[in-house]
Scaffold this motif. Structure first.
Motif, PDB file in Angstrom:
ATOM      1  N   LEU A  55       0.817  -1.216   0.000  1.00 19.11           N
ATOM      2  CA  LEU A  55       0.000   0.000   0.000  1.00 19.11           C
ATOM      3  C   LEU A  55       0.852   1.269   0.000  1.00 19.11           C
ATOM      4  O   LEU A  55       0.329   2.365   0.141  1.00 19.11           O
ATOM      5  N   LYS A  56       2.171   1.084  -0.169  1.00 18.36           N
ATOM      6  CA  LYS A  56       3.107   2.210  -0.304  1.00 18.36           C
ATOM      7  C   LYS A  56       2.949   3.233   0.824  1.00 18.36           C
ATOM      8  O   LYS A  56       2.959   4.445   0.617  1.00 18.36           O
ATOM      9  N   ILE A  57       2.776   2.718   2.039  1.00 16.20           N
ATOM     10  CA  ILE A  57       2.538   3.560   3.212  1.00 16.20           C
ATOM     11  C   ILE A  57       3.881   4.069   3.733  1.00 16.20           C
ATOM     12  O   ILE A  57       4.790   3.272   3.989  1.00 16.20           O
ATOM     13  N   PRO A  58       4.036   5.371   3.893  1.00 13.14           N
ATOM     14  CA  PRO A  58       5.278   5.883   4.492  1.00 13.14           C
ATOM     15  C   PRO A  58       5.479   5.256   5.877  1.00 13.14           C
ATOM     16  O   PRO A  58       4.527   5.091   6.636  1.00 13.14           O
ATOM     17  N   GLN A  59       6.709   4.907   6.195  1.00 12.84           N
ATOM     18  CA  GLN A  59       6.998   4.187   7.441  1.00 12.84           C
ATOM     19  C   GLN A  59       6.480   4.897   8.687  1.00 12.84           C
ATOM     20  O   GLN A  59       5.933   4.245   9.573  1.00 12.84           O
ATOM     21  N   PRO A  60       6.609   6.235   8.805  1.00 14.89           N
ATOM     22  CA  PRO A  60       6.072   6.880  10.011  1.00 14.89           C
ATOM     23  C   PRO A  60       4.555   6.668  10.171  1.00 14.89           C
ATOM     24  O   PRO A  60       4.072   6.510  11.287  1.00 14.89           O
ATOM     25  N   ILE A  61       3.819   6.659   9.071  1.00 21.53           N
ATOM     26  CA  ILE A  61       2.375   6.413   9.150  1.00 21.53           C
ATOM     27  C   ILE A  61       2.116   4.949   9.491  1.00 21.53           C
ATOM     28  O   ILE A  61       1.248   4.634  10.302  1.00 21.53           O
ATOM     29  N   ALA A  62       2.879   4.044   8.895  1.00 21.74           N
ATOM     30  CA  ALA A  62       2.717   2.612   9.171  1.00 21.74           C
ATOM     31  C   ALA A  62       3.033   2.298  10.633  1.00 21.74           C
ATOM     32  O   ALA A  62       2.382   1.439  11.243  1.00 21.74           O
ATOM     33  N   ASP A  63       4.016   2.982  11.209  1.00 24.70           N
ATOM     34  CA  ASP A  63       4.422   2.732  12.593  1.00 24.70           C
ATOM     35  C   ASP A  63       3.470   3.345  13.607  1.00 24.70           C
ATOM     36  O   ASP A  63       3.450   2.929  14.764  1.00 24.70           O
ATOM     37  N   ASP A  64       2.680   4.309  13.193  1.00 25.13           N
ATOM     38  CA  ASP A  64       1.748   5.000  14.087  1.00 25.13           C
ATOM     39  C   ASP A  64       0.553   4.093  14.378  1.00 25.13           C
ATOM     40  O   ASP A  64      -0.035   3.517  13.471  1.00 25.13           O
ATOM     41  N   LYS A  65       0.198   3.962  15.637  1.00 27.38           N
ATOM     42  CA  LYS A  65      -0.946   3.117  16.024  1.00 27.38           C
ATOM     43  C   LYS A  65      -2.281   3.735  15.598  1.00 27.38           C
ATOM     44  O   LYS A  65      -3.295   3.047  15.559  1.00 27.38           O
ATOM     45  N   ASP A  66      -2.281   5.028  15.260  1.00 27.94           N
ATOM     46  CA  ASP A  66      -3.499   5.705  14.815  1.00 27.94           C
ATOM     47  C   ASP A  66      -3.831   5.245  13.395  1.00 27.94           C
ATOM     48  O   ASP A  66      -3.209   5.683  12.443  1.00 27.94           O
ATOM     49  N   ASN A  67      -4.795   4.391  13.275  1.00 29.27           N
ATOM     50  CA  ASN A  67      -5.153   3.834  11.969  1.00 29.27           C
ATOM     51  C   ASN A  67      -5.861   4.861  11.080  1.00 29.27           C
ATOM     52  O   ASN A  67      -5.939   4.677   9.873  1.00 29.27           O
ATOM     53  N   GLU A  68      -6.346   5.957  11.650  1.00 29.65           N
ATOM     54  CA  GLU A  68      -7.014   6.994  10.846  1.00 29.65           C
ATOM     55  C   GLU A  68      -6.065   7.592   9.818  1.00 29.65           C
ATOM     56  O   GLU A  68      -6.439   7.801   8.660  1.00 29.65           O
ATOM     57  N   LYS A  69      -4.840   7.876  10.224  1.00 29.59           N
ATOM     58  CA  LYS A  69      -3.849   8.427   9.291  1.00 29.59           C
ATOM     59  C   LYS A  69      -3.597   7.451   8.142  1.00 29.59           C
ATOM     60  O   LYS A  69      -3.500   7.834   6.986  1.00 29.59           O
ATOM     61  N   GLN A  70      -3.490   6.177   8.496  1.00 31.76           N
ATOM     62  CA  GLN A  70      -3.229   5.164   7.484  1.00 31.76           C
ATOM     63  C   GLN A  70      -4.422   5.023   6.541  1.00 31.76           C
ATOM     64  O   GLN A  70      -4.250   4.907   5.325  1.00 31.76           O
ATOM     65  N   LEU A  71      -5.629   5.042   7.081  1.00 35.36           N
ATOM     66  CA  LEU A  71      -6.827   4.958   6.229  1.00 35.36           C
ATOM     67  C   LEU A  71      -6.880   6.132   5.250  1.00 35.36           C
ATOM     68  O   LEU A  71      -7.205   5.956   4.079  1.00 35.36           O
ATOM     69  N   ARG A  72      -6.566   7.322   5.729  1.00 34.55           N
ATOM     70  CA  ARG A  72      -6.557   8.497   4.845  1.00 34.55           C
ATOM     71  C   ARG A  72      -5.499   8.341   3.755  1.00 34.55           C
ATOM     72  O   ARG A  72      -5.736   8.673   2.592  1.00 34.55           O
ATOM     73  N   TRP A  73      -4.318   7.827   4.135  1.00 33.34           N
ATOM     74  CA  TRP A  73      -3.254   7.602   3.158  1.00 33.34           C
ATOM     75  C   TRP A  73      -3.729   6.649   2.068  1.00 33.34           C
ATOM     76  O   TRP A  73      -3.590   6.923   0.883  1.00 33.34           O
ATOM     77  N   ILE A  74      -4.271   5.510   2.491  1.00 32.89           N
ATOM     78  CA  ILE A  74      -4.703   4.497   1.527  1.00 32.89           C
ATOM     79  C   ILE A  74      -5.818   5.045   0.645  1.00 32.89           C
ATOM     80  O   ILE A  74      -5.803   4.854  -0.574  1.00 32.89           O
ATOM     81  N   ALA A  75      -6.785   5.730   1.246  1.00 32.17           N
ATOM     82  CA  ALA A  75      -7.881   6.306   0.461  1.00 32.17           C
ATOM     83  C   ALA A  75      -7.340   7.239  -0.617  1.00 32.17           C
ATOM     84  O   ALA A  75      -7.816   7.228  -1.757  1.00 32.17           O
ATOM     85  N   ASN A  76      -6.312   8.012  -0.289  1.00 32.89           N
ATOM     86  CA  ASN A  76      -5.751   8.970  -1.242  1.00 32.89           C
ATOM     87  C   ASN A  76      -5.017   8.324  -2.405  1.00 32.89           C
ATOM     88  O   ASN A  76      -4.825   8.957  -3.439  1.00 32.89           O
ATOM     89  N   ILE A  77      -4.593   7.064  -2.247  1.00 31.25           N
ATOM     90  CA  ILE A  77      -3.884   6.414  -3.353  1.00 31.25           C
ATOM     91  C   ILE A  77      -4.780   5.450  -4.135  1.00 31.25           C
ATOM     92  O   ILE A  77      -4.334   4.851  -5.106  1.00 31.25           O
ATOM     93  N   THR A  78      -6.045   5.306  -3.711  1.00 30.11           N
ATOM     94  CA  THR A  78      -6.958   4.416  -4.428  1.00 30.11           C
ATOM     95  C   THR A  78      -7.669   5.166  -5.541  1.00 30.11           C
ATOM     96  O   THR A  78      -7.811   6.391  -5.491  1.00 30.11           O
ATOM     97  N   LYS A  79      -8.138   4.408  -6.536  1.00 28.26           N
ATOM     98  CA  LYS A  79      -8.888   5.017  -7.638  1.00 28.26           C
ATOM     99  C   LYS A  79     -10.245   5.512  -7.162  1.00 28.26           C
ATOM    100  O   LYS A  79     -10.772   6.469  -7.712  1.00 28.26           O
ATOM    101  N   ASN A  80     -10.815   4.849  -6.150  1.00 29.23           N
ATOM    102  CA  ASN A  80     -12.147   5.199  -5.646  1.00 29.23           C
ATOM    103  C   ASN A  80     -12.107   5.400  -4.134  1.00 29.23           C
ATOM    104  O   ASN A  80     -12.538   4.529  -3.377  1.00 29.23           O
ATOM    105  N   PRO A  81     -11.598   6.553  -3.679  1.00 25.52           N
ATOM    106  CA  PRO A  81     -11.417   6.763  -2.235  1.00 25.52           C
ATOM    107  C   PRO A  81     -12.717   6.691  -1.430  1.00 25.52           C
ATOM    108  O   PRO A  81     -12.738   6.123  -0.347  1.00 25.52           O
TER     109      PRO A  81
END
Length: 186
Positions: A55-81
């Motif tokens: 999912l090409k997640i930057p390591q600081p976001i992947a290491d963060d326990k806050d899944n909201e940041k990660q969800l926003r990251w993934i949504a931004n790289i998907t064709k249908n956020p």
């Protein structure tokens, strides 16, 4: 004397738990699939490096326990956020539902996404597991095969000779326009 046995049993259980945890982590980290486990509130419990890579997640976001940041990251790289976030929200609000679909990223990567509840032997729901498998190559091969079949179909239909295909029992499976004209059968 009773406390000696209690301590021995606790040490045995602790050692067994430590071994089981190490075994689980080794399995998760050696998987070719991305694996993400979240608790009932959607907070990350466990995530392997393969998830981060797929999912090409930057390591600081992947290491963060806050899944909201990660969800926003993934949504931004998907064709249908919006569709991505709606699916996640739906599954979090329907904890016993199992889901399998495809997640398309803007860069053309296609992931097979599977999600199910994490349920203990006691029937208690502990959260949700997500797995991600890169199927980009398979998807491209399927598209190439479809295109090739369409080209072949076009060639067969435009041929002036009768072309008939039969199965192993000698039954006509298909024939082209020329065969229909020559034999008079649709």
């Amino acid at each position: 004397m009773a406390s000696f046995f209690d301590i021995t049993e606790r040490k045995r259980v602790a050692a067994e738990l430590e071994w089981n945890t190490a075994f689980l982590e080794a399995q998760v980290n050696s998987s070719l699939d991305g694996i993400l486990v979240v608790d009932q509130e959607g907070k990350k419990i466990l995530q392997n490096q393969r998830t981060t890579d797929l999912l090409k997640i930057p390591q600081p976001i992947a290491d963060d326990k806050d899944n909201e940041k990660q969800l926003r990251w993934i949504a931004n790289i998907t064709k249908n956020p919006e569709q991505f976030l709606e699916k996640v929200i739906h599954l979090y609000s329907h904890p016993n539902e199992i889901s399998r679909d495809e997640l398309e990223l803007k860069d053309g990567t296609v992931l097979d996404r599977y999600s199910a509840s994490v349920v203990g032997e006691d029937g208690k729901n502990y959260g949700r597991i997500w797995t991600f498998r890169d199927i980009t190559g398979r998807r491209r091969l399927e598209e190439d095969l479809r295109a090739s079949e369409e080209r072949l179909r076009a060639v067969l239909q435009s041929a002036h000779d009768a072309i008939i295909s039969m199965d192993n029992q000698g039954r006509v499976v298909s024939w082209n326009q020329a065969a229909q004209t020559i034999f008079g059968y649709a």
